[in-house]
Scaffold this active site. Structure first.
Site, PDB file in Angstrom:
ATOM      1  N   CYS A   1      61.301  31.775  55.185  1.00 34.17           N
ATOM      2  CA  CYS A   1      61.058  33.189  55.440  1.00 34.17           C
ATOM      3  C   CYS A   1      62.259  34.068  55.079  1.00 34.17           C
ATOM      4  CB  CYS A   1      60.620  33.378  56.901  1.00 34.17           C
ATOM      5  SG  CYS A   1      59.645  34.867  57.162  1.00 34.17           S
TER       6      CYS A   1
ATOM      7  N   ARG B   1      51.128  42.796  58.448  1.00 32.75           N
ATOM      8  CA  ARG B   1      51.875  41.543  58.405  1.00 32.75           C
ATOM      9  C   ARG B   1      50.903  40.394  58.167  1.00 32.75           C
ATOM     10  NH1 ARG B   1      57.085  41.875  60.516  1.00 32.75           N
ATOM     11  NH2 ARG B   1      57.343  39.654  60.865  1.00 32.75           N
TER      12      ARG B   1
ATOM     13  N   HIS C   1      56.427  28.926  58.986  1.00 31.28           N
ATOM     14  CA  HIS C   1      57.077  28.550  60.237  1.00 31.28           C
ATOM     15  C   HIS C   1      56.282  27.407  60.845  1.00 31.28           C
ATOM     16  CE1 HIS C   1      59.604  32.100  60.106  1.00 31.28           C
ATOM     17  NE2 HIS C   1      58.541  32.838  59.859  1.00 31.28           N
TER      18      HIS C   1
END
Ligand SMILES: [Zn+2]
Lengths: 412, 242
Positions: free
Chosen positions: B94, B129, B195
């Site tokens: 990320c 997002r 993640h």
């Protein structure tokens, strides 16, 4: 009654009545306590209602990532020594829930109000609080991208124009930074076990130096404020240097810290520490947390831990090995749907405990514990976990919705 | 590697560990030890010098401001580029992935120079997002099972000719470019938006990093039953609409 004694305007009265009626309907329909829906209806009829309800009260706001429900309860108990209190004791901590709680307290002198971190600045503007207690700030609910420092910045902006006495934890750098814009701060050394969100200076981004319990930034000079109240072992130290014993039914260091902050708040309203602390002893369990229940002929203690800082504080209060531990984790909307925070929790602290994992996300827990090198057993539900647990009181630690599931299942 | 010990470096946990990124370090460490390797893990804070002799470097995700601070300090330090010159393996997630590219958009809305270790450029998306479970097929040259991860980012990463897509998404967004790519890699440097932490959900990637660092083709098997159970559950979750 303290403060403004103007009666509510007819419009505000109508809003209160409508809100109460909606809450009653919601309760009758079996949709929870009804406090939130009642508040929503009331706010819709009169958007200024929150401000108007608060005008008749000395309002104390409480916010933090962890411990705000318990601290709200402790402050409410302490202040009852000085007058009637209205409070959102069940943790409905957004504007609608707060409105609903205040609407139920027409005879109260104090409004002790838990506020969700994201709403603190707005609520503080609306209700003109006399005092604001700030306990800690750390990561929580990652997928909502609630960046902790940005939250602290919002608090800082909101508090700079407030006349409230801010009672703030000097040991949490983010809290210290958020509160230091306020002209009127009472600093409390309430401690901070979880430090991983506070290595970066909130003011300049430099690396914080953290020798022992102190902290400072070598780049900009921002440093730990000098506290006037402190938690020291089992005692509250007041600004005159007197030590007052803390006797709580609630377990753990974090609750002693909450009691210290609560004593400082109570003192600001004329309640002496001794009186405040004696009253806090009455608090046994808060919305089911810390309750010990009997389930399948076993004692089960219910512990809520929603984020890494909360889990760390919880590990420090559970019974020593070989006390069995049941861990339950969900990742529903109210929990945040990202489970990566599990990897910020140091589960090696559970070495020596028989461990049982349950909940929607027990496989995430299983991999986490496998990598930590711990033995555990994955179970379908709490019944199975309890059946396999060796003797001793069982410590059941769960995150938010897992905790609600647990309470429902064990009949608490 | 001259002896049996592996040097694992976790870069800037004070700035880049917002999303359980320690998990990636823990998984690599655990799986190396299970193969009888000695591991020395060094967690390097952003006011410390990065060692240049590490075998595997891990860089995590972080919020916008810490990302800028990390990029500034990594550029000034220069150690990571030297480590890669020395043959080190780098795995980034990320915000860390963006830092390894040529450029990304910082918290002030300005272009921020990266380390140029991956041929990628990142911008900030205007859409919502990207949040949720992802399922993707890892580049077949790497011979790995499907990638499962959790994404939570607003960034968009464009790959240049010297970077290969790490995976192609079946469900989820990945690089956010709309072309279905997720992550990027070259011979020794890897970047992903996943993640989870991603190595806990994809232990075969952790093993790939170990094999590259050790320069071996195979590793002794370890018991993966809990990883496999978690993978099956999360792959099923990614394929079901929320
Ligand atoms: Zn500073």
């Amino acid at each position: 009654m303290a403060g403004n004694t103007d009666p509510l305007s007819p419009r505000a009265k109508l809003a209160v009545t409508a809100g109460k009626a909606a809450a009653a309907v919601s309760r009758a329909a079996g949709r929870g306590s009804g406090s939130v829906i009642g508040g929503r209806v009331a706010l819709k009829l009169d958007p200024d209602l929150l401000a108007r309800l608060a005008r008749h009260l000395d309002v104390i706001l409480v916010s933090a990532t962890n411990g705000k429900t318990t601290t709200t309860r402790l402050i409410a108990e302490a202040l009852r020594a000085a007058g009637p209190v209205v409070s959102n004791a069940l943790g409905a901590n957004m504007p609608a829930g707060i409105t609903s709680a205040l609407a139920g307290g027409s005879d109260a002198r104090f409004g002790v109000i838990e506020v969700d971190e994201k709403y603190l600045a707005g609520v503080a503007r609306d209700v003109t609080p006399k005092a604001i207690a700030l306990l800690n700030l750390s990561r929580d609910q990652l997928d909502r991208a609630a960046e902790t420092r940005m939250l602290a910045e919002k608090w800082r902006e909101g508090l700079s124009g407030s006349k409230a006495i801010v009672v703030a934890n000097a040991d949490d750098p983010l809290i210290a930074w958020a509160a230091s814009s306020s002209p009127n701060v009472i600093w409390v050394a309430a401690g901070q076990e979880w430090k991983d969100d506070a290595w970066s200076c909130p003011s300049c981004g430099g690396v914080l130096q953290r020798p022992d319990d102190d902290w400072n930034c070598g780049d900009c000079g921002f440093r730990r404020p000098i506290p006037s109240w402190a938690l020291s072992g089992d005692y509250v130290l007041d600004p005159h240097g007197s030590a007052w014993p803390i006797k709580l039914q609630l377990p753990g260091r974090a609750n002693k810290a909450n009691a210290t902050t609560s004593a400082a708040v109570a003192a600001a309203f004329g309640v002496p520490p001794q009186v405040a602390l004696e009253r806090m002893y009455q608090v046994q369990a808060v919305a089911g947390r810390y309750d010990v229940v009997n389930f399948h002929d076993r004692d089960l203690r219910l512990l809520l831990a929603k984020n890494p800082a909360g889990w760390l504080e919880t590990f420090s209060l559970i019974d020593a090995p070989p006390a069995p531990v049941v861990l339950s984790v969900n990742a529903r909307g109210a929990d945040g749907t990202d489970t990566s925070w599990l990897w910020d929790v140091d589960y090696t602290r559970l070495a020596g405990h028989p461990i049982f994992v349950i909940g929607d996300r027990k496989l995430d827990l299983a991999v986490r514990l496998e990598v930590a090198g711990l033995d555990f057993r994955a179970c379908d539900d709490v019944d199975e976990a309890v059946r396999h647990a060796p003797p001793g009181r069982i410590e059941a630690i769960a995150n938010y919705t897992a905790f609600q599931d647990l309470r429902r299942r064990v009949g608490n | 590697m001259s002896d049996n010990s592996l040097r694992l470096v976790w870069v800037y946990p004070d700035l880049l560990s917002t999303y359980g990124d320690q998990g990636n370090a823990l998984v690599v460490e655990r799986r190396a030890r299970q193969r009888g390797l000695e591991v020395s893990r060094v967690d390097v804070r952003s006011d410390q010098q990065l060692p240049t002799s590490g075998d595997i470097y891990l860089i995590g995700g972080g919020e916008d401001r810490p990302q800028r601070l990390a990029a500034e300090r990594l550029r000034r330090d220069g150690g990571l580029n030297r480590a890669v010159d020395n043959g080190a393996i780098v795995f980034s997630v990320c915000a860390g992935y963006q830092i390894l590219g040529h450029e990304f958009v910082n918290d002030l809305g300005e272009p921020e120079q990266g380390l140029g270790l991956l041929d990628v450029v990142s911008t900030r998306g205007h859409a919502e997002r990207c949040v949720g479970d992802v399922l993707a097929d890892i580049d077949s040259r790497l011979g790995l099972p499907p990638l499962t991860g959790f994404e939570n980012h607003q960034g968009i990463t464009h790959l240049g000719p010297h970077a290969r897509p790490f995976a192609r998404v079946r469900f989820g967004n990945g690089n956010g470019t709309g072309d279905g790519t997720e992550g990027a890699y070259n011979d020794t440097v890897f970047g992903t938006y996943m993640h989870g932490p991603v190595l806990a959900r994809n232990p075969q990637i952790a093993d790939l990093l170990l094999k590259l660092a050790l320069d071996v083709n195979a590793l002794p098997r370890v018991d993966d039953q809990w990883y496999e159970a978690l993978r099956a559950e999360r792959i099923a979750a990614a394929t079901q609409p929320a």
